[in-house]
Design a protein around this motif. Sequence first.
Motif, short mmCIF file in Angstrom:
data_model
loop_
_atom_site.label_atom_id
_atom_site.label_comp_id
_atom_site.label_asym_id
_atom_site.label_seq_id
_atom_site.Cartn_x
_atom_site.Cartn_y
_atom_site.Cartn_z
N ARG A 89 0.85 -1.26 -0.15
CA ARG A 89 -0.08 -0.05 -0.02
C ARG A 89 1.01 1.29 0.00
NH1 ARG A 89 -2.26 0.79 4.72
NH2 ARG A 89 -1.94 -1.05 5.48
N ALA A 90 1.90 1.32 0.84
CA ALA A 90 2.85 2.29 0.98
C ALA A 90 3.40 2.56 -0.61
CB ALA A 90 3.72 2.09 1.97
N ALA A 91 3.93 1.66 -1.14
CA ALA A 91 4.59 1.40 -2.44
C ALA A 91 3.68 2.15 -3.54
CB ALA A 91 4.88 0.08 -2.86
N ALA A 92 2.57 1.57 -3.58
CA ALA A 92 1.46 2.15 -4.45
C ALA A 92 1.10 3.77 -4.50
CB ALA A 92 0.19 1.38 -4.49
N ALA A 93 0.90 3.95 -3.19
CA ALA A 93 0.78 5.76 -2.61
C ALA A 93 1.91 6.42 -3.03
CB ALA A 93 0.41 5.51 -1.38
N ARG A 94 3.08 5.90 -3.06
CA ARG A 94 4.40 6.57 -3.75
C ARG A 94 4.38 6.56 -5.27
NH1 ARG A 94 7.26 8.18 0.91
NH2 ARG A 94 6.17 8.09 2.65
N GLY A 95 3.69 5.77 -5.76
CA GLY A 95 4.02 5.57 -7.47
C GLY A 95 4.95 4.60 -7.71
N ALA A 96 5.51 3.74 -6.69
CA ALA A 96 6.38 2.83 -7.10
C ALA A 96 6.03 1.64 -8.06
CB ALA A 96 7.05 2.10 -5.64
N ILE A 97 6.75 1.23 -8.80
CA ILE A 97 6.10 -0.02 -9.99
C ILE A 97 7.14 -1.31 -9.60
CG2 ILE A 97 5.95 1.81 -11.62
CD1 ILE A 97 8.62 0.82 -12.68
N ALA A 98 6.14 -2.28 -10.00
CA ALA A 98 6.53 -3.71 -9.65
C ALA A 98 6.87 -4.46 -10.91
CB ALA A 98 5.60 -4.46 -8.78
N PRO A 99 7.76 -4.36 -11.76
CA PRO A 99 7.93 -4.72 -13.13
C PRO A 99 7.77 -6.47 -13.01
CG PRO A 99 9.62 -3.29 -12.69
CD PRO A 99 9.01 -3.49 -11.20
N LEU A 100 8.27 -7.05 -12.12
CA LEU A 100 7.86 -8.46 -12.04
C LEU A 100 6.35 -8.88 -12.22
CD1 LEU A 100 10.46 -9.44 -9.42
CD2 LEU A 100 10.77 -9.55 -11.91
N VAL A 101 5.72 -8.09 -11.43
CA VAL A 101 4.13 -8.27 -11.65
C VAL A 101 3.76 -8.07 -12.85
CG1 VAL A 101 2.10 -7.52 -10.44
CG2 VAL A 101 3.83 -7.82 -9.02
N GLU A 102 4.28 -6.79 -13.39
CA GLU A 102 3.80 -6.65 -14.47
C GLU A 102 4.03 -7.23 -15.96
OE1 GLU A 102 5.06 -2.58 -15.07
OE2 GLU A 102 4.21 -1.76 -13.29
N ALA A 103 5.05 -8.32 -15.52
CA ALA A 103 5.67 -9.07 -16.69
C ALA A 103 4.63 -10.44 -16.48
CB ALA A 103 7.07 -9.34 -16.38
N GLY A 104 4.00 -10.49 -15.37
CA GLY A 104 3.14 -11.84 -14.99
C GLY A 104 3.99 -12.92 -14.08
N LEU A 105 5.11 -12.55 -13.43
CA LEU A 105 5.99 -13.42 -12.98
C LEU A 105 5.66 -13.63 -11.57
CD1 LEU A 105 9.52 -12.08 -14.26
CD2 LEU A 105 7.93 -13.86 -15.23
N GLY A 106 5.43 -14.99 -11.42
CA GLY A 106 5.61 -15.65 -9.65
C GLY A 106 6.82 -16.20 -9.19
N LYS A 107 7.10 -16.26 -8.22
CA LYS A 107 8.57 -16.85 -7.59
C LYS A 107 8.94 -18.05 -8.29
CE LYS A 107 7.25 -14.91 -2.94
NZ LYS A 107 8.47 -13.66 -3.32
#
Length: 277
Positions: A139-157
């Motif tokens: 939540r803190a990351a989203a509020a500050r505009g941080a991105i998550a490229p692994l999620v955007e690429a559809g990657l799991g662990k």
Amino acid sequence: MDGPPTAELGGEAALRERVRAVGRLLVAYSGGVDSALLAVVAAQELGTGAVAVTAVSASLPHSERVAARAFARAHGVSHVEVCTDELDRPEYAANDGDRCYHCKSALLDVLTPLAALSGARIALGTTCDDLGDHRPGQRAAAARGAIAPLVEAGLGKADVRRISAGLGLGTADKPAAACLSSRVAYGEPVTVEVLGRIERAEDAVRALGFAVCRVRSHGDGSVARIEVPAADVPRAADLRRELDAAVRAAGFAFCALDLQGFASGRMNVLLGLPALR
């Protein structure tokens, strides 16, 4: 998260395309499996436009700090360390269910001005699997505009480990790691003293041959609950005297062995949430 969806490209290609599209990145880099892959791919795709940033505080084990430095050097990743003040924040030290929110806020308070100066985006090593876990820091990351490229690429662990292995990264089979504060029972204060006790105890448990372990702190730092993988529980029971002596020498008064075995997020049960396997 912004930008066009890239998951249809598949795995590593999607990740590389997303990183290139951003242009400049500050990667929040702990040295764990996920952030290590993101840091390497960012360095390969962006060169000097990518910098891996490690947050240093008492919650980061010294061994993890050393390993993160060595990995970055070995893979040509531009790497800096910054000091964060989460333990000085009462809301973090209180250790309620939102502790991770305050931790991520402390990190982003440091990274945001750095990103603004360099014209970069802040990128986290969050994966698709993390989205279903109790992670207030998101939540803190989203509020500050941080991105998550692994999620955007559809990657799991599992994807991250597979891609890391394909790239020859030593982190591909590295055990899951988390900050030392995650070992402190919710509702009990997080202090430098308690974190030091946990770190010494975990180092001692690993020295006895348990590469994967957690020492969870209960009773305001007086009780250590050792978790090792379920298959290692019988061996740990056989070494109970050695484990007890090692944990007591680290500063705990009592030592217990968790018979269920290790699972990430076991403290979540204190919040009425399931642990992960």
